[in-house]
Design a protein around this motif. Structure first.
Motif, PDB file in Angstrom:
ATOM      1  N   LYS A 217       0.824  -1.207   0.000  1.00  0.00           N
ATOM      2  CA  LYS A 217       0.000   0.000   0.000  1.00  0.00           C
ATOM      3  C   LYS A 217       0.860   1.260   0.000  1.00  0.00           C
ATOM      4  CE  LYS A 217      -3.960  -2.090   2.355  1.00  0.00           C
ATOM      5  NZ  LYS A 217      -4.797  -2.105   3.589  1.00  0.00           N
ATOM      6  N   THR A 218       1.918   1.255   0.806  1.00  0.00           N
ATOM      7  CA  THR A 218       2.778   2.424   0.895  1.00  0.00           C
ATOM      8  C   THR A 218       3.473   2.701  -0.435  1.00  0.00           C
ATOM      9  OG1 THR A 218       3.172   1.950   3.224  1.00  0.00           O
ATOM     10  CG2 THR A 218       4.694   3.470   2.168  1.00  0.00           C
ATOM     11  N   SER A 219       3.710   1.676  -1.229  1.00  0.00           N
ATOM     12  CA  SER A 219       4.363   1.866  -2.526  1.00  0.00           C
ATOM     13  C   SER A 219       3.511   2.678  -3.494  1.00  0.00           C
ATOM     14  CB  SER A 219       4.671   0.504  -3.156  1.00  0.00           C
ATOM     15  OG  SER A 219       3.475  -0.111  -3.645  1.00  0.00           O
ATOM     16  N   GLY A 220       2.200   2.767  -3.233  1.00  0.00           N
ATOM     17  CA  GLY A 220       1.292   3.437  -4.148  1.00  0.00           C
ATOM     18  C   GLY A 220       0.644   2.498  -5.145  1.00  0.00           C
ATOM     19  N   ALA A 221       1.109   1.245  -5.188  1.00  0.00           N
ATOM     20  CA  ALA A 221       0.585   0.289  -6.164  1.00  0.00           C
ATOM     21  C   ALA A 221      -0.863  -0.087  -5.879  1.00  0.00           C
ATOM     22  CB  ALA A 221       1.454  -0.965  -6.188  1.00  0.00           C
ATOM     23  N   ASP A 222      -1.268  -0.062  -4.612  1.00  0.00           N
ATOM     24  CA  ASP A 222      -2.624  -0.454  -4.255  1.00  0.00           C
ATOM     25  C   ASP A 222      -3.649   0.444  -4.937  1.00  0.00           C
ATOM     26  OD1 ASP A 222      -4.440  -2.092  -2.794  1.00  0.00           O
ATOM     27  OD2 ASP A 222      -4.693  -0.481  -1.342  1.00  0.00           O
ATOM     28  N   ARG A 223      -3.458   1.749  -4.806  1.00  0.00           N
ATOM     29  CA  ARG A 223      -4.399   2.695  -5.412  1.00  0.00           C
ATOM     30  C   ARG A 223      -4.357   2.631  -6.941  1.00  0.00           C
ATOM     31  NH1 ARG A 223      -6.514   6.387  -1.952  1.00  0.00           N
ATOM     32  NH2 ARG A 223      -5.637   6.452   0.154  1.00  0.00           N
ATOM     33  N   PHE A 224      -3.144   2.565  -7.481  1.00  0.00           N
ATOM     34  CA  PHE A 224      -3.019   2.505  -8.937  1.00  0.00           C
ATOM     35  C   PHE A 224      -3.664   1.251  -9.506  1.00  0.00           C
ATOM     36  CE2 PHE A 224      -0.302   0.820 -12.461  1.00  0.00           C
ATOM     37  CZ  PHE A 224      -0.857   1.610 -13.470  1.00  0.00           C
ATOM     38  N   SER A 300      -1.268 -16.536 -12.591  1.00  0.00           N
ATOM     39  CA  SER A 300      -0.480 -15.322 -12.539  1.00  0.00           C
ATOM     40  C   SER A 300      -0.930 -14.523 -11.334  1.00  0.00           C
ATOM     41  CB  SER A 300      -0.708 -14.494 -13.817  1.00  0.00           C
ATOM     42  OG  SER A 300      -0.342 -15.247 -14.934  1.00  0.00           O
ATOM     43  N   GLN A 301      -0.005 -13.999 -10.580  1.00  0.00           N
ATOM     44  CA  GLN A 301      -0.368 -13.299  -9.372  1.00  0.00           C
ATOM     45  C   GLN A 301      -0.534 -11.831  -9.648  1.00  0.00           C
ATOM     46  OE1 GLN A 301       2.284 -14.416  -6.294  1.00  0.00           O
ATOM     47  NE2 GLN A 301       1.439 -16.450  -6.229  1.00  0.00           N
ATOM     48  N   ARG A 302      -1.626 -11.275  -9.155  1.00  0.00           N
ATOM     49  CA  ARG A 302      -1.976  -9.908  -9.469  1.00  0.00           C
ATOM     50  C   ARG A 302      -2.069  -9.068  -8.213  1.00  0.00           C
ATOM     51  NH1 ARG A 302      -0.136  -8.432 -12.210  1.00  0.00           N
ATOM     52  NH2 ARG A 302      -1.411  -6.618 -12.511  1.00  0.00           N
ATOM     53  N   PRO A 303      -1.770  -7.832  -8.328  1.00  0.00           N
ATOM     54  CA  PRO A 303      -1.878  -6.957  -7.180  1.00  0.00           C
ATOM     55  C   PRO A 303      -3.306  -6.638  -6.824  1.00  0.00           C
ATOM     56  CG  PRO A 303      -1.245  -5.722  -9.119  1.00  0.00           C
ATOM     57  CD  PRO A 303      -1.209  -7.179  -9.496  1.00  0.00           C
ATOM     58  N   GLY A 304      -3.475  -6.036  -5.667  1.00  0.00           N
ATOM     59  CA  GLY A 304      -4.800  -5.676  -5.171  1.00  0.00           C
ATOM     60  C   GLY A 304      -5.322  -4.402  -5.782  1.00  0.00           C
ATOM     61  N   ARG A 305      -6.485  -3.986  -5.339  1.00  0.00           N
ATOM     62  CA  ARG A 305      -7.148  -2.817  -5.880  1.00  0.00           C
ATOM     63  C   ARG A 305      -6.700  -1.558  -5.184  1.00  0.00           C
ATOM     64  NH1 ARG A 305     -12.984  -2.337  -7.283  1.00  0.00           N
ATOM     65  NH2 ARG A 305     -11.855  -0.569  -8.047  1.00  0.00           N
ATOM     66  N   ALA A 306      -6.987  -0.437  -5.815  1.00  0.00           N
ATOM     67  CA  ALA A 306      -6.691   0.841  -5.212  1.00  0.00           C
ATOM     68  C   ALA A 306      -7.701   1.873  -5.661  1.00  0.00           C
ATOM     69  CB  ALA A 306      -5.291   1.303  -5.620  1.00  0.00           C
ATOM     70  N   ARG A 307      -7.906   2.905  -4.855  1.00  0.00           N
ATOM     71  CA  ARG A 307      -8.857   3.941  -5.226  1.00  0.00           C
ATOM     72  C   ARG A 307      -8.234   4.873  -6.235  1.00  0.00           C
ATOM     73  NH1 ARG A 307      -9.453   3.416   0.159  1.00  0.00           N
ATOM     74  NH2 ARG A 307      -8.083   5.178   0.606  1.00  0.00           N
ATOM     75  N   PRO A 308      -9.028   5.309  -7.278  1.00  0.00           N
ATOM     76  CA  PRO A 308      -8.479   6.210  -8.298  1.00  0.00           C
ATOM     77  C   PRO A 308      -8.337   7.616  -7.769  1.00  0.00           C
ATOM     78  CG  PRO A 308     -10.806   5.780  -8.728  1.00  0.00           C
ATOM     79  CD  PRO A 308     -10.415   4.920  -7.558  1.00  0.00           C
ATOM     80  N   GLU A 309      -7.285   7.896  -7.045  1.00  0.00           N
ATOM     81  CA  GLU A 309      -7.073   9.207  -6.485  1.00  0.00           C
ATOM     82  C   GLU A 309      -5.631   9.599  -6.706  1.00  0.00           C
ATOM     83  OE1 GLU A 309      -7.927   8.934  -2.393  1.00  0.00           O
ATOM     84  OE2 GLU A 309     -10.030   8.359  -2.676  1.00  0.00           O
ATOM     85  N   THR A 310      -5.374  10.919  -6.711  1.00  0.00           N
ATOM     86  CA  THR A 310      -4.027  11.407  -6.724  1.00  0.00           C
ATOM     87  C   THR A 310      -3.574  11.568  -5.294  1.00  0.00           C
ATOM     88  OG1 THR A 310      -4.475  12.611  -8.762  1.00  0.00           O
ATOM     89  CG2 THR A 310      -2.536  13.297  -7.492  1.00  0.00           C
TER      90      THR A 310
END
Length: 315
Positions: A217-224, A300-310
């Motif tokens: 989450k801290t990486s920013g990948a969750d939201r993206f 294939s392993q996929r990342p989780g979801r994230a909110r579309p926000e800046t």
């Protein structure tokens, strides 16, 4: 150097069959495009070392693992996946990869060469632009949104039909929260409404997060990831695409960078099959909200979801 122009012309609009969206990963040399490709594909088919990233465009589609080289003369030559880094630039217009990655069930990805690479003429990637629907642009945080990028984007953006996204990569290089806020504020101001959303992101931390969800989450990948999945699942309905991410009046300070966990597969994946089933049965006004599930064997392993926000993130 031979001009790389042997890309098949796109079909006329009335003759083109329905197809998945095609997203190009673009930016300047060494901005993290190949690392992003590996993250989205859930594996590492592309070399990411600076000395090994001079490849022609790489087009990734869903299918059994395989690779082929499209020559400047239009020929197709199958090659082992591990040999693509040795593709001869003078005679190769395009590398085609097929991978059983779940993200590729929703879109094709095209990893473009860096626009600023002196060893790569612009014709290498310009020939493929007619095939591209949307762009994920990677800009390096320490020199984000250079004049050369703005100039290239002005030329490219008018040729795209879908919403594009800006990633501020290597965000961990900005150690001071004040610097992060300053860079994010400046990029938002200078790009205006040129992109549908902006995400500060640490690709290296996302790749090494392993089972550490805080690092992910801290990486920013969750939201993206959430934004991208939502965008692709609702691609055929423009009114349901994620809204443009508004720039906050006072950007929040970036969270502390989480320690990088050891490498390894992600503990959870997105079950794209269930998302499509949910989309088919959902009411027209509802949005598909992907959920996280435990990965079945050999998927294939996929990342989780994230909110579309800046929102700032660690890198």
């Amino acid at each position: 150097m031979t001009q790389h122009t042997a890309i098949p012309a796109p079909l006329a609009p009335d003759a083109a069959p329905a197809r998945k969206p095609r997203l190009a990963l673009m930016g300047e040399f060494s901005a993290g495009k190949s690392t992003l490709t590996n993250l989205l594909a859930g594996r590492a088919p592309l070399p990411t070392r600076v000395t090994a990233t001079r490849l022609p465009p790489v087009w990734l589609s869903h299918g059994p693992e395989g690779a082929s080289l499209t020559g400047t003369d239009g020929s197709e030559t199958p090659v082992p996946l591990e040999d693509i880094a040795a593709a001869p630039l003078e005679s190769t217009a395009l590398i085609r990869l097929t991978l059983p990655a779940e993200a590729l069930e929703l879109c094709d990805l095209i990893d473009m060469p860096g626009i600023s690479d002196p060893n790569m003429p612009a014709s290498v990637w310009q020939a493929l632009l007619p095939e591209v629907d949307s762009v994920i642009w990677c800009t390096h945080a320490t020199q984000a949104w250079r004049q050369s990028e703005a100039a290239a984007w002005e030329e490219i953006s008018s040729r795209l039909s879908g919403p594009s996204t800006l990633l501020i990569t290597h965000f961990d290089k900005l150690r001071n929260p004040r610097d992060r806020d300053r860079v994010l504020r400046r990029v938002q101001k200078e790009t205006g409404d040129a992109f549908n959303a902006i995400f500060p992101l640490s690709l290296s931390q996302a790749l090494t997060a392993g089972d550490d969800m805080e690092a992910w989450k801290t990486s920013g990948a969750d939201r993206f990831a959430e934004y991208l999945v939502d965008l692709l699942l609702n691609w055929a309905e423009p009114g349901r695409r994620p809204a443009q991410a508004a720039a906050p009046a006072q950007p929040q300070s970036a969270p502390q960078i989480a320690p990088q966990a050891g490498g390894g597969p992600r503990a959870e994946v997105l079950d794209f099959g269930s998302k499509r089933e949910a989309a088919a049965s959902a009411a027209p006004a509802s949005r598909v909200m992907p959920r996280r599930v435990a990965p079945p064997a050999k998927r294939s392993q996929r990342p989780g979801r994230a909110r579309p926000e800046t929102q700032p993130a660690g890198d």
